[in-house]
Motif scaffolding. Structure first.
Motif, PDB file in Angstrom:
ATOM      1  N   MET A   3       0.819  -1.197   0.000  1.00 46.03           N
ATOM      2  CA  MET A   3       0.000   0.000   0.000  1.00 46.03           C
ATOM      3  C   MET A   3       0.863   1.263   0.000  1.00 46.03           C
ATOM      4  SD  MET A   3      -2.957  -1.371  -0.139  1.00 46.03           S
ATOM      5  CE  MET A   3      -3.993   0.090   0.055  1.00 46.03           C
ATOM      6  N   LEU A   4       0.274   2.344  -0.517  1.00 47.87           N
ATOM      7  CA  LEU A   4       0.907   3.653  -0.557  1.00 47.87           C
ATOM      8  C   LEU A   4      -0.025   4.661   0.098  1.00 47.87           C
ATOM      9  CD1 LEU A   4       3.016   5.749  -1.704  1.00 47.87           C
ATOM     10  CD2 LEU A   4       1.525   5.856  -3.730  1.00 47.87           C
ATOM     11  N   ILE A   5       0.505   5.482   0.991  1.00 45.58           N
ATOM     12  CA  ILE A   5      -0.233   6.616   1.532  1.00 45.58           C
ATOM     13  C   ILE A   5       0.188   7.847   0.738  1.00 45.58           C
ATOM     14  CG2 ILE A   5      -0.684   8.022   3.574  1.00 45.58           C
ATOM     15  CD1 ILE A   5       0.085   5.619   5.275  1.00 45.58           C
ATOM     16  N   ASP A   6      -0.764   8.494   0.072  1.00 45.85           N
ATOM     17  CA  ASP A   6      -0.408   9.646  -0.764  1.00 45.85           C
ATOM     18  C   ASP A   6      -0.331  10.918   0.072  1.00 45.85           C
ATOM     19  OD1 ASP A   6      -3.006  10.585  -0.359  1.00 45.85           O
ATOM     20  OD2 ASP A   6      -3.724   9.887  -2.317  1.00 45.85           O
ATOM     21  N   LEU A   7      -0.106  12.055  -0.582  1.00 44.66           N
ATOM     22  CA  LEU A   7       0.101  13.312   0.130  1.00 44.66           C
ATOM     23  C   LEU A   7      -1.136  13.773   0.888  1.00 44.66           C
ATOM     24  CD1 LEU A   7       2.237  15.407  -2.394  1.00 44.66           C
ATOM     25  CD2 LEU A   7       2.972  13.772  -0.649  1.00 44.66           C
ATOM     26  N   GLU A   8      -2.311  13.263   0.503  1.00 45.22           N
ATOM     27  CA  GLU A   8      -3.543  13.618   1.203  1.00 45.22           C
ATOM     28  C   GLU A   8      -3.862  12.641   2.322  1.00 45.22           C
ATOM     29  OE1 GLU A   8      -3.394  13.715  -2.323  1.00 45.22           O
ATOM     30  OE2 GLU A   8      -2.957  15.844  -1.973  1.00 45.22           O
ATOM     31  N   GLY A   9      -3.002  11.648   2.523  1.00 44.96           N
ATOM     32  CA  GLY A   9      -3.231  10.668   3.571  1.00 44.96           C
ATOM     33  C   GLY A   9      -4.126   9.516   3.150  1.00 44.96           C
TER      34      GLY A   9
END
Length: 305
Positions: free
Chosen positions: A286-292
């Motif tokens: 999984m990846l957490i993007d800049l918006e969470g």
């Protein structure tokens, strides 16, 4: 060309340990401790895949060919001992100068890391330049660092900064041998590798060997200036380039959370170390993007084709 190149090699000075034999005989010979483990890696680079001959110098080709192998040795937290350099060159009068330049670039880096070029081969053909290097190394501790061993809850960390390697870093990077040895000696690393194809491709390889999942936080990525420059050129976020550009040749490793906390306070080397995520129980990655927002980590890294 081959005989002229061999004569050129015979005139080069190489630092070899006592009792060793380098270029000039049918085979090289290295002294080896009875209890030391031998580590071996090999890689091949070629024109139009790993470099563009009309845009680089022969010295840069030779340097990169050796450097990517030294990076593999660093990934195992081992130290290099000697290298074999094999050249496949286009036919023609320019091949001798090309061979000399490639050797010079490799030899200069080899001297820096105590890894003399002890042999190899050369040939010509009606095709493009290809350079193959094999590096022999030794494991200074009881075990090398492997891709297997990461545990759920471990921190995921990297050295250096990531992204934008195509702007020059892929030709000039420093293999993280010294940093890997210090990390492995002073902190309890559980798994590791180097970043050759980008985190989005390389991290799944580590997770597969360790039979774990992972979560990367894009907000934590150490992004290079070159990644920001590439972002302006492509319109993709700089963090995307840090995840996917490949050929960073930084270390990617895991270690228990408490070890990461200690590393964060005790690491004094000029090359930074950054936590970028956490090992999880199972896939998908999984990846957490800049918006969470959590989303699947897509394998969009560099492909050597």
């Amino acid at each position: 060309m081959e005989q002229a190149f061999l004569q050129f090699l015979a005139n080069q000075s190489t630092s070899l340990a006592a009792g060793s034999v380098g270029i000039g005989d049918d085979a090289a010979m290295l002294s080896w401790g009875a209890e030391q483990k031998l580590v071996v890696c090999t890689d091949l680079i070629s024109d139009e895949t790993d470099f563009l001959l009309h845009e680089v110098t022969p010295q840069q080709i030779g340097r990169k060919a050796l450097a990517i192998n030294l990076s593999d040795i660093a990934a195992m937290a081992c130290e290099p001992v000697g290298a074999l350099l094999t050249l496949l060159l286009p036919q023609g009068e320019s091949s001798l100068g090309l061979a000399k330049g490639i050797y010079e670039g490799a030899a200069q880096l080899a001297e820096t890391y105590g890894c003399p070029i002890i042999g190899g081969d050369t040939n010509s053909w009606p095709g493009k330049v290809a350079v193959s290097v094999t590096v022999l190394g030794r494991c200074p501790g009881p075990q090398p660092l492997l891709r297997q061993g990461a545990q759920p809850g471990d921190a995921i960390a990297v050295t250096g900064k990531l992204g934008g390697s195509i702007l020059g870093h892929h030709l000039s990077f420093e293999p993280r041998i010294r940093e890997a040895l210090e990390l492995h000696q002073n902190f309890h690393l559980t798994a590791g590798m180097d970043i050759s194809d980008g985190i989005s491709i390389d991290l799944p390889r580590l997770c597969q060997q360790s039979r774990v999942g992972a979560e990367i936080d894009a907000r934590l990525l150490p992004i290079s200036d070159a990644a920001h420059q590439r972002s302006k050129q492509t319109g993709k976020p700089a963090w995307w380039h840090a995840l996917n550009d490949g050929e960073d040749f930084e270390l990617l490793f895991t270690l228990p959370a408490e070890q990461m906390d200690r590393l964060a306070t005790q690491w004094t080397e000029s090359v930074p170390v950054t936590k970028i995520g956490t090992v999880r129980e199972a896939s998908p990655l999984m990846l957490i993007d800049l918006e969470g927002t959590r989303q699947p980590l897509l394998p969009e890294g560099f492909s050597h084709q």
